[in-house]
Design an enzyme around this catalytic site. Structure first.
Site, PDB file in Angstrom:
ATOM      1  N   ASP A  15      -4.692  -5.037  -8.973  1.00 51.59           N
ATOM      2  CA  ASP A  15      -4.257  -4.032  -9.961  1.00 51.59           C
ATOM      3  C   ASP A  15      -3.184  -4.579 -10.897  1.00 51.59           C
ATOM      4  O   ASP A  15      -3.302  -4.496 -12.118  1.00 51.59           O
ATOM      5  CB  ASP A  15      -3.732  -2.786  -9.249  1.00 51.59           C
ATOM      6  CG  ASP A  15      -4.856  -1.904  -8.716  1.00 51.59           C
ATOM      7  OD1 ASP A  15      -5.919  -2.449  -8.392  1.00 51.59           O
ATOM      8  OD2 ASP A  15      -4.653  -0.690  -8.629  1.00 51.59           O
ATOM      9  N   ARG A  94      12.113   2.650  -2.825  1.00 52.32           N
ATOM     10  CA  ARG A  94      11.859   2.733  -4.270  1.00 52.32           C
ATOM     11  C   ARG A  94      13.118   2.694  -5.134  1.00 52.32           C
ATOM     12  O   ARG A  94      13.118   2.041  -6.175  1.00 52.32           O
ATOM     13  CB  ARG A  94      11.032   3.982  -4.583  1.00 52.32           C
ATOM     14  CG  ARG A  94       9.600   3.963  -4.016  1.00 52.32           C
ATOM     15  CD  ARG A  94       8.963   2.622  -4.119  1.00 52.32           C
ATOM     16  NE  ARG A  94       7.539   2.634  -3.767  1.00 52.32           N
ATOM     17  CZ  ARG A  94       6.915   1.659  -3.146  1.00 52.32           C
ATOM     18  NH1 ARG A  94       7.608   0.577  -2.763  1.00 52.32           N
ATOM     19  NH2 ARG A  94       5.626   1.719  -2.894  1.00 52.32           N
ATOM     20  N   ASP A 123       4.841   7.641  -6.191  1.00 53.27           N
ATOM     21  CA  ASP A 123       5.644   6.492  -6.617  1.00 53.27           C
ATOM     22  C   ASP A 123       5.887   6.451  -8.117  1.00 53.27           C
ATOM     23  O   ASP A 123       6.935   6.015  -8.578  1.00 53.27           O
ATOM     24  CB  ASP A 123       4.990   5.184  -6.155  1.00 53.27           C
ATOM     25  CG  ASP A 123       5.344   4.855  -4.713  1.00 53.27           C
ATOM     26  OD1 ASP A 123       6.303   5.465  -4.189  1.00 53.27           O
ATOM     27  OD2 ASP A 123       4.693   3.994  -4.114  1.00 53.27           O
ATOM     28  N   SER A 179      -5.528   1.382   1.684  1.00 50.72           N
ATOM     29  CA  SER A 179      -4.461   0.655   0.996  1.00 50.72           C
ATOM     30  C   SER A 179      -3.226   0.602   1.887  1.00 50.72           C
ATOM     31  O   SER A 179      -3.019   1.462   2.738  1.00 50.72           O
ATOM     32  CB  SER A 179      -4.120   1.327  -0.333  1.00 50.72           C
ATOM     33  OG  SER A 179      -3.561   2.603  -0.108  1.00 50.72           O
TER      34      SER A 179
END
Length: 917
Positions: A15, A94, A123, A179
């Site tokens: 990606d 994050r 996210d 994932s």
């Protein structure tokens, strides 16, 4: 020439490698950034790949210590947890990553920040909110939300094709059917086969813990030492560790080897979706358990209660929702630090076969625990005799409560499991306060009443109010005003107006197309929970307005409710919207009757256009409005409008407005809404003709030739009354042989602009029900269908939002038989409605409707009053309602219907205190 320099969060995967190359091909210079937060990675390979694909440079920063000491340890101090199970492993990392990315972007003079987060995940919110806080001037490029990127890359096959065309190396290792996201705290697994919430995770999925059944057959013991809530040392049979990062990795290894820390949950994402996730969190699971246990020994009980009920929950939501860089998080952390002053000591732990246990704890930092006080063998520091007075004082109100229950014929000695709980004096059922409310926003003058009391009645024994409710990821405290049923709460996250290819969303997009940017800005994501001030007071609702009544509105508590109309956001947008117009679409909540056109949750769209006297040329507002009117397209509809621009009695001019102001604003309003109606009904008529032609065997091309494109529609304007506009009108359209009311509108009440701090703004506003328009547009016969998740319904609209030429009328996939059941009852004799002297609010037909809807759900098509009778001697009143049971998706059996109807009858007795005839 470069379009600018972008700092891209780059992992080296398919990606972000695609995004890197795409940005370069789009003309950007790209600086790649990768954070080391403890994940397994071939750092050199990632750097080599980024540079080979054309990145200007690759920056890799080790953030592990920053991650552990600033955020992970704080999470342990406050026992952070989301929805009682998720330890926030992804969320915790994050803020550290985002802040470091901003630092790198600033260091290398980047104008843009970019990431590879999907448009459906949390996210994207976490990163971009952090970006905005750390450097508000930087712009964000989010490819997975850009139409041109999404259209080009619609699946993994498109990504692989692009990779092949642009020499992007792709791993030859088969991709796991899920994932993964890895950091020092945990590894998360989602998507792919895990999207089925009933699919058992395969054994090979878990990478951070061994299978508990394969773990050692003997327990492993160790000790964790804390200082002010932070783990500072771990002692094991093999040695000890004091370095923060090494200590946490040691706890990870202990948890890994013994299978501790696995969680498989379905969680509520901040953006409103539910998501299934599996999480491997070994070290944090152990540290949190030990910390919780030590707090029980050393922490003041009231401080702990406040921390648990507020600080832990809110800090966890700050992290989960991307609000780390916020004033509320700073405020919460001051409370966390204070609460941890005495959380110093040691906790002996054991792990075995997937579980962690506490063996013991001790501390010299607090004197709250006294072995002598707690001992049954000592009377020197605490006299049991003192407890007698304590119990007596605590029992005062409970004794009075028990006596009152005996007086009411509901002695608590009978228990809570039998019918005695609902039985009143003489065997008559007592009235239960309905567990929900409705809301009708009263638009017409003859609906306005006075003397309606919005008073919360005291809860009865059959009312069960939760202490808190969670709506779209936020927790709200309730009080005696709370009456929202579970079926309504469950719909707060559906947001049909945002579900692509849903008829409500398609209708919204058609309307938005008539009101283009930049003049109009679209607001489609306002939260449904608003304050009573926003919903009523800011709009000038008087205190006794019926719209405030509990029989009309869904309340969470006395000051908080589910919005009843999109105008709840009007004052805010009049104050903050940066353009001259806006459209709001949102789910709204009102209690209403049960039939094919009413539902407790539906979707409204509100639009407004306004001009500022101080900003138009020469302060000439009518001239500016008429100039904008000249820019609007023309249409070929036949318009009947025999009304003057205003009428001082029927449709009055406001004191703040001059005649020329209103004439200009009204003309602009009418042309704008005529264009909207023209667009909607031209498409509706075209869809109907196309469907009929295609059903006759014509090809799509031939069918399009028979659509009467030039046959004009006919509309008419009718004077009306609305509380928020004056003068006001309704717009009706002549469609399929009948005049249909479509919308209400008018010149905005100037008081709304004044209250918003914008006294020089003058404009218009309108409102429509999206379901009402969609029912006409798609010929959908029953409002319940909009909430159907039956593929036979949803598949009929797939692809329409991207190509409106595919729009066709809804084709019923089945017609199931109706089953009518009557219920007759005497109203409660003491009520005013039942012939007694009770309060005016003790019976409302909406109470009955809500009970039926809450009990039988969407299996009820309509409820109608078919008979009523007042006893000539006693004055008691009897009502008979006919309930039409009909499912939209299958035939109900007679046994099912009987059982459902019996539940409805029982609930009417339990909740409303009626006596069945």
């Amino acid at each position: 020439m470069s379009k600018g320099r972008v700092c891209l969060a780059y992992s080296g995967g398919l990606d972000t490698s695609t995004i890197l190359k795409w940005l370069i091909l789009e003309g950007y210079t790209v600086v790649c950034f990768l954070a080391n937060v403890g994940q397994e990675e071939d750092w050199a390979a990632v750097e080599k790949k980024a540079l080979a694909l054309g990145a200007e440079r690759m920056v890799i920063e080790d953030l592990q210590r920053e991650f552990v000491e600033e955020i992970v340890f704080r999470a342990i101090q406050c026992n952070a947890i989301y929805e009682d199970r998720y330890l926030l492993g992804t969320s915790l990392a994050r803020p550290i990553i985002a802040r470091a990315q901003v630092r790198v972007a600033q260091q290398y003079n980047c104008e843009y920040l970019s990431h590879g987060c999907t448009g459906k995940g949390n996210d994207q919110v976490r990163f971009e909110l952090a970006f905005k806080a750390c450097n508000p001037s930087m712009k964000v490029i989010a490819p997975w939300r850009l139409p041109e990127f999404i259209q080009k890359f619609q699946g993994r096959a498109d990504l692989l094709k692009f990779a092949a065309e642009n020499n992007i190396p792709v791993s030859s290792t088969p991709k796991a059917p899920w994932s993964m996201d890895d950091n020092l705290v945990h590894c998360s697994y989602e998507a792919g086969v895990l999207e089925d919430p009933d699919h058992t995770p395969p054994k090979e999925l878990w990478t951070r813990t061994v299978d508990p059944t394969d773990a050692p057959d003997t327990p492993y013991n160790f000790t964790i030492y804390f200082e002010k809530g932070i783990p500072v040392k771990v002692v094991t049979p093999d040695g000890e560790e004091t370095d923060s990062v090494a200590l946490f990795k040691l706890l990870n290894k202990i948890g890994h080897d013994h299978g501790v820390g696995r969680v498989d949950i379905v969680e509520n994402r901040f953006i409103g979706l539910k998501s299934r996730g599996c999480y491997d969190t070994p070290g944090l699971t152990i540290a949190r358990l030990a910390h919780l246990d030590l707090e029980g020994l050393v922490m003041d009980s009231k401080v702990r209660k406040l921390r648990d009920q507020f600080v832990t929950i809110e800090w966890s939501h700050c992290l989960y929702n991307g609000m780390y860089f916020s004033p509320e998080r700073e405020f919460l952390e001051n409370s966390i630090i204070f609460s941890q002053k005495h959380v110093t000591g040691e906790v002996r732990m054991s792990v075995y076969k997937g579980a962690a246990y506490v063996l013991g704890r001790k501390s010299d930092a607090s004197n709250l625990y006294s072995q002598e006080d707690a001992s049954m063998d000592s009377l020197s520091t605490f006299s049991p005799v003192d407890t007698t007075g304590f119990i007596a004082i605590q029992a005062i109100r409970l004794e009075k409560y028990g006596l009152q229950k005996i007086k009411d014929g509901e002695p608590l000695s009978k228990g809570h499991g039998g019918k005695a709980l609902f039985c009143g004096v003489g065997g008559q059922p007592t009235r239960q306060v309905s567990s929900s409310f409705d809301m009708h926003l009263m638009h017409h003058a003859d609906w306005l009443m006075t003397g309606v009391e919005a008073v919360a009645p005291p809860p009865t024994s059959s009312t069960r109010i939760p202490k808190t409710v969670e709506i779209n990821g936020k927790t709200y405290h309730t009080d005696s005003w709370f009456n929202i049923p579970s079926n309504v709460l469950s719909l707060t996250s559906r947001k049909l107006h945002l579900q692509k290819d849903h008829p409500v969303s398609i209708t919204r997009k058609i309307v938005e197309s008539v009101f283009p940017a930049p003049t109009y800005r679209y607001y489609n994501t306002f939260d449904p929970v608003v304050s009573t001030y926003e919903n009523f007071d800011s709009l000038g609702f008087p205190p006794d307005h019926p719209g405030r009544a509990r029989t009309d509105t869904y309340y969470i508590n006395k000051s908080t409710l589910l919005r009843t109309h999109t105008s709840a956001h009007e004052a805010e947008l009049f104050r903050t919207n940066p353009t001259g117009g806006y459209l709001i679409s949102a789910d709204v909540y009102r209690r209403d009757e049960v039939d094919r056109s009413h539902y407790p949750v539906f979707h409204q769209m509100e639009g407004a256009r306004y001009w500022d006297r101080n900003k138009v040329p020469d302060g000439n507002l009518p001239a500016a409005v008429l100039k904008d009117l000249d820019r609007l397209p023309k249409h070929n509809m036949t318009v009947q409008d025999e009304n003057p621009p205003f009428h001082m009695k029927r449709n009055p001019l406001q004191p703040h407005h001059g005649p020329w102001d209103v004439e200009a604003v009204g003309a602009h309003l009418k042309r704008s809404l005529e264009l909207m109606v023209c667009e909607i009904f031209t498409r509706a008529r075209k869809a109907a003709v196309m469907a009929e032609a295609e059903n006759s065997g014509l090809s799509t091309i031939l069918a399009s030739c028979v659509v009467p494109e030039n046959e004009p529609l006919e509309v008419r304007w009718v004077e009306a009354y609305f509380p928020f506009t004056s003068p006001s009108w309704e717009l009706e359209v002549y469609y399929q042989g009948d005049w249909l009311e479509i919308l209400g509108c008018g010149v905005s009440q100037q008081s709304l602009h004044i209250n918003a701090g914008k006294p020089d703004q003058v404009g218009w506003a309108f409102g429509i029900g999206l379901e009402r328009v969609a029912m006409l547009l798609f010929q959908i016969p029953d409002i319940r269908l909009f909430w159907s998740q039956d593929e036979r319904f949803l598949s009929q609209f797939r692809g329409v939002e991207d190509n409106l030429d595919k729009l066709r009328p809804f084709e019923p996939f089945s017609k199931h038989p109706a089953c009518y059941k009557d219920v007759s009852f005497w109203l409660k004799g003491s009520s005013a409605a039942g012939g007694g002297t009770g309060g005016a609010t003790d019976w409302h037909e909406n109470d009955l409707m809500e009970v039926v809807r809450d009990t039988a759900g969407d299996c009820v098509e309509d409820v109608r009053l078919v008979d009523q009778f007042t006893h000539p001697k006693t004055g008691r009143r009897s009502l008979c309602y006919r309930i039409n049971y009909r499912s939209l998706e299958r035939t109900l059996t007679n046994a099912e219907t009987n059982e459902m109807h019996q539940r409805v009858v029982e609930e009417l007795v339990k909740r409303l205190g009626v006596e069945i005839r």
